[in-house]
Design a protein around this motif. Sequence first.
Motif, PDB file in Angstrom:
ATOM      1  N   ARG A 198       0.922  -1.143   0.221  1.00  0.00           N
ATOM      2  CA  ARG A 198      -0.089  -0.002   0.091  1.00  0.00           C
ATOM      3  C   ARG A 198       0.847   1.129   0.086  1.00  0.00           C
ATOM      4  O   ARG A 198       1.812   1.531   0.767  1.00  0.00           O
ATOM      5  CB  ARG A 198      -0.951  -0.078   1.057  1.00  0.00           C
ATOM      6  N   LEU A 199       0.619   2.199  -0.868  1.00  0.00           N
ATOM      7  CA  LEU A 199       1.493   3.329  -1.077  1.00  0.00           C
ATOM      8  C   LEU A 199       0.545   4.533  -0.892  1.00  0.00           C
ATOM      9  O   LEU A 199      -0.646   4.388  -1.598  1.00  0.00           O
ATOM     10  CB  LEU A 199       2.342   3.381  -2.434  1.00  0.00           C
ATOM     11  N   SER A 200       0.982   5.371  -0.285  1.00  0.00           N
ATOM     12  CA  SER A 200      -0.082   6.772   0.013  1.00  0.00           C
ATOM     13  C   SER A 200       0.712   8.005  -0.597  1.00  0.00           C
ATOM     14  O   SER A 200       1.894   8.194  -0.566  1.00  0.00           O
ATOM     15  CB  SER A 200      -0.649   7.018   1.439  1.00  0.00           C
ATOM     16  N   ASP A 201      -0.134   8.839  -0.950  1.00  0.00           N
ATOM     17  CA  ASP A 201       0.711  10.235  -1.496  1.00  0.00           C
ATOM     18  C   ASP A 201       0.542  11.199  -0.112  1.00  0.00           C
ATOM     19  O   ASP A 201      -0.023  10.684   0.821  1.00  0.00           O
ATOM     20  CB  ASP A 201       0.152  10.637  -2.595  1.00  0.00           C
ATOM     21  N   ASN A 202       1.074  12.464  -0.396  1.00  0.00           N
ATOM     22  CA  ASN A 202       1.173  13.365   0.825  1.00  0.00           C
ATOM     23  C   ASN A 202      -0.021  13.862   1.172  1.00  0.00           C
ATOM     24  O   ASN A 202      -0.286  14.841   1.967  1.00  0.00           O
ATOM     25  CB  ASN A 202       2.368  14.235   0.542  1.00  0.00           C
ATOM     26  N   ARG A 203      -1.280  13.694   0.348  1.00  0.00           N
ATOM     27  CA  ARG A 203      -2.584  13.936   0.729  1.00  0.00           C
ATOM     28  C   ARG A 203      -3.510  12.858   1.302  1.00  0.00           C
ATOM     29  O   ARG A 203      -4.641  13.057   1.717  1.00  0.00           O
ATOM     30  CB  ARG A 203      -3.185  14.663  -0.405  1.00  0.00           C
ATOM     31  N   GLY A 204      -2.811  11.928   1.642  1.00  0.00           N
ATOM     32  CA  GLY A 204      -3.709  10.625   2.391  1.00  0.00           C
ATOM     33  C   GLY A 204      -4.231   9.962   1.553  1.00  0.00           C
ATOM     34  O   GLY A 204      -4.940   8.880   1.901  1.00  0.00           O
ATOM     35  N   HIS A 205      -4.223   9.948   0.128  1.00  0.00           N
ATOM     36  CA  HIS A 205      -4.551   8.950  -0.943  1.00  0.00           C
ATOM     37  C   HIS A 205      -3.724   7.664  -0.842  1.00  0.00           C
ATOM     38  O   HIS A 205      -2.645   7.742  -1.020  1.00  0.00           O
ATOM     39  CB  HIS A 205      -4.773   9.648  -2.294  1.00  0.00           C
ATOM     40  N   SER A 206      -4.607   6.344  -0.815  1.00  0.00           N
ATOM     41  CA  SER A 206      -3.700   5.427  -0.856  1.00  0.00           C
ATOM     42  C   SER A 206      -4.042   4.354  -2.220  1.00  0.00           C
ATOM     43  O   SER A 206      -5.356   4.382  -2.598  1.00  0.00           O
ATOM     44  CB  SER A 206      -3.837   4.491   0.423  1.00  0.00           C
ATOM     45  N   VAL A 207      -3.121   3.630  -2.786  1.00  0.00           N
ATOM     46  CA  VAL A 207      -3.661   2.538  -3.538  1.00  0.00           C
ATOM     47  C   VAL A 207      -2.761   1.083  -3.186  1.00  0.00           C
ATOM     48  O   VAL A 207      -1.732   1.494  -2.660  1.00  0.00           O
ATOM     49  CB  VAL A 207      -3.173   2.938  -5.217  1.00  0.00           C
ATOM     50  N   ARG A 208      -3.239   0.361  -3.367  1.00  0.00           N
ATOM     51  CA  ARG A 208      -2.609  -1.086  -3.231  1.00  0.00           C
ATOM     52  C   ARG A 208      -2.334  -1.533  -4.544  1.00  0.00           C
ATOM     53  O   ARG A 208      -2.892  -1.557  -5.568  1.00  0.00           O
ATOM     54  CB  ARG A 208      -3.607  -1.926  -2.699  1.00  0.00           C
ATOM     55  N   VAL A 209      -0.896  -1.921  -4.571  1.00  0.00           N
ATOM     56  CA  VAL A 209      -0.369  -2.600  -5.744  1.00  0.00           C
ATOM     57  C   VAL A 209       0.218  -3.999  -5.530  1.00  0.00           C
ATOM     58  O   VAL A 209       1.037  -4.130  -4.496  1.00  0.00           O
ATOM     59  CB  VAL A 209       0.944  -1.649  -6.302  1.00  0.00           C
ATOM     60  N   VAL A 210      -0.111  -4.919  -6.429  1.00  0.00           N
ATOM     61  CA  VAL A 210       0.269  -6.368  -6.260  1.00  0.00           C
ATOM     62  C   VAL A 210       1.020  -6.518  -7.628  1.00  0.00           C
ATOM     63  O   VAL A 210       0.564  -6.554  -8.614  1.00  0.00           O
ATOM     64  CB  VAL A 210      -1.134  -7.281  -6.013  1.00  0.00           C
ATOM     65  N   VAL A 211       2.275  -7.009  -7.404  1.00  0.00           N
ATOM     66  CA  VAL A 211       3.077  -7.674  -8.586  1.00  0.00           C
ATOM     67  C   VAL A 211       3.729  -9.138  -8.275  1.00  0.00           C
ATOM     68  O   VAL A 211       4.300  -9.312  -7.100  1.00  0.00           O
ATOM     69  CB  VAL A 211       4.589  -6.683  -8.842  1.00  0.00           C
ATOM     70  N   LEU A 212       3.108  -9.787  -9.016  1.00  0.00           N
ATOM     71  CA  LEU A 212       3.442 -11.173  -8.913  1.00  0.00           C
ATOM     72  C   LEU A 212       4.203 -11.857 -10.141  1.00  0.00           C
ATOM     73  O   LEU A 212       3.868 -11.503 -11.171  1.00  0.00           O
ATOM     74  CB  LEU A 212       2.080 -12.085  -8.943  1.00  0.00           C
ATOM     75  N   GLY A 213       5.460 -12.449  -9.673  1.00  0.00           N
ATOM     76  CA  GLY A 213       6.131 -12.997 -10.959  1.00  0.00           C
ATOM     77  C   GLY A 213       7.108 -12.167 -11.611  1.00  0.00           C
ATOM     78  O   GLY A 213       7.260 -12.506 -12.749  1.00  0.00           O
ATOM     79  N   ALA A 214       7.647 -11.081 -11.051  1.00  0.00           N
ATOM     80  CA  ALA A 214       8.562 -10.179 -11.643  1.00  0.00           C
ATOM     81  C   ALA A 214       9.790 -10.981 -11.868  1.00  0.00           C
ATOM     82  O   ALA A 214      10.172 -12.101 -11.034  1.00  0.00           O
ATOM     83  CB  ALA A 214       8.683  -8.996 -10.641  1.00  0.00           C
ATOM     84  N   THR A 215      10.649 -10.614 -12.901  1.00  0.00           N
ATOM     85  CA  THR A 215      11.677 -11.383 -13.379  1.00  0.00           C
ATOM     86  C   THR A 215      13.033 -11.314 -12.351  1.00  0.00           C
ATOM     87  O   THR A 215      13.908 -12.081 -12.254  1.00  0.00           O
ATOM     88  CB  THR A 215      12.062 -11.334 -14.605  1.00  0.00           C
ATOM     89  N   THR A 216      12.989  -9.961 -11.655  1.00  0.00           N
ATOM     90  CA  THR A 216      14.144  -9.662 -10.844  1.00  0.00           C
ATOM     91  C   THR A 216      13.611  -9.218  -9.598  1.00  0.00           C
ATOM     92  O   THR A 216      12.312  -8.683  -9.553  1.00  0.00           O
ATOM     93  CB  THR A 216      15.091  -8.760 -11.422  1.00  0.00           C
ATOM     94  N   SER A 217      14.414  -9.165  -8.454  1.00  0.00           N
ATOM     95  CA  SER A 217      13.854  -8.362  -7.489  1.00  0.00           C
ATOM     96  C   SER A 217      13.588  -7.014  -7.302  1.00  0.00           C
ATOM     97  O   SER A 217      12.772  -6.549  -6.975  1.00  0.00           O
ATOM     98  CB  SER A 217      15.001  -8.750  -6.232  1.00  0.00           C
ATOM     99  N   GLU A 218      14.628  -6.327  -8.095  1.00  0.00           N
ATOM    100  CA  GLU A 218      14.154  -4.766  -8.297  1.00  0.00           C
ATOM    101  C   GLU A 218      13.138  -4.792  -8.920  1.00  0.00           C
ATOM    102  O   GLU A 218      12.638  -3.452  -8.951  1.00  0.00           O
ATOM    103  CB  GLU A 218      15.547  -4.237  -8.795  1.00  0.00           C
ATOM    104  N   ALA A 219      12.815  -5.381 -10.242  1.00  0.00           N
ATOM    105  CA  ALA A 219      11.610  -5.132 -10.945  1.00  0.00           C
ATOM    106  C   ALA A 219      10.437  -4.801 -10.357  1.00  0.00           C
ATOM    107  O   ALA A 219       9.742  -4.148 -10.657  1.00  0.00           O
ATOM    108  CB  ALA A 219      11.766  -6.298 -12.116  1.00  0.00           C
TER     109      ALA A 219
END
Length: 239
Positions: A198-219
């Motif tokens: 879950r990531l939020s901006d500086n106005r308190g808005h939030s989104v959830r992001v799910v990434v499954l199966g990326a090819t590298t850790s950093e990606a």
Amino acid sequence: TNAVLFEKNSAEQRSLASITKLMSALVLADLPLPWASTTVVTNADIDTSSHQLAPGDVLTLDELWHAALVASSNSAVETLVRASRLSEESFVARLNAKAEHLHLASARFVDATGLSSGNVASAWDVARILKEALKNERIARALQVGEYYVHPRQNGKARRLCSTNLLLTAWVPNNFSPEEIAGKTGFIPEAGYNFAVRLSDNRGHSVRVVVLGATTSEARFNEARDLAEWAFGGYLWPD
């Protein structure tokens, strides 16, 4: 609100790896565990692929909780399950009962750590697991800790554990502050590199992001960061 701003293969069932620990934390949080009490890490608890904990470590259940969620320690999860006095089979049954209670149609669990590729769910259901987990203050607080020290009672020497969330520790560059980041990673070869955050901006808005199966850790971190920034830049919230 569960509004979907972007999706790709969101219903595809995939191995979860250590994202499983979010569900294990939910089950543990339901139990009347004495968090200040101590227990010993046994040989049977140890995941030999990691060195965060050692056999003979005497730690509080709260320290093990943080080791599990901050540093994604499989050994900590195994020790907590044993300390709960539930058998592995009973604990897994509770994981699947929790998934059924939350109406997670794609979720199946066979172990508590995520080491088994048999722990599966879709990205959509992982987003729901993350939302449920972050309702629990104990879980949410632990997922926002970038660095944690355990103090094994047998020798008194502190041991540093670092978060596996490289957005939180700023190893992957981003413009989010630590209090705006709460997530869990996962990796086994069968799953690839997973990340739910879950990531939020500086106005308190939030989104959830799910990434499954990326090819590298950093990606996985780059993709989650970029998707969140895209959402914040491209959508207006009805304030």
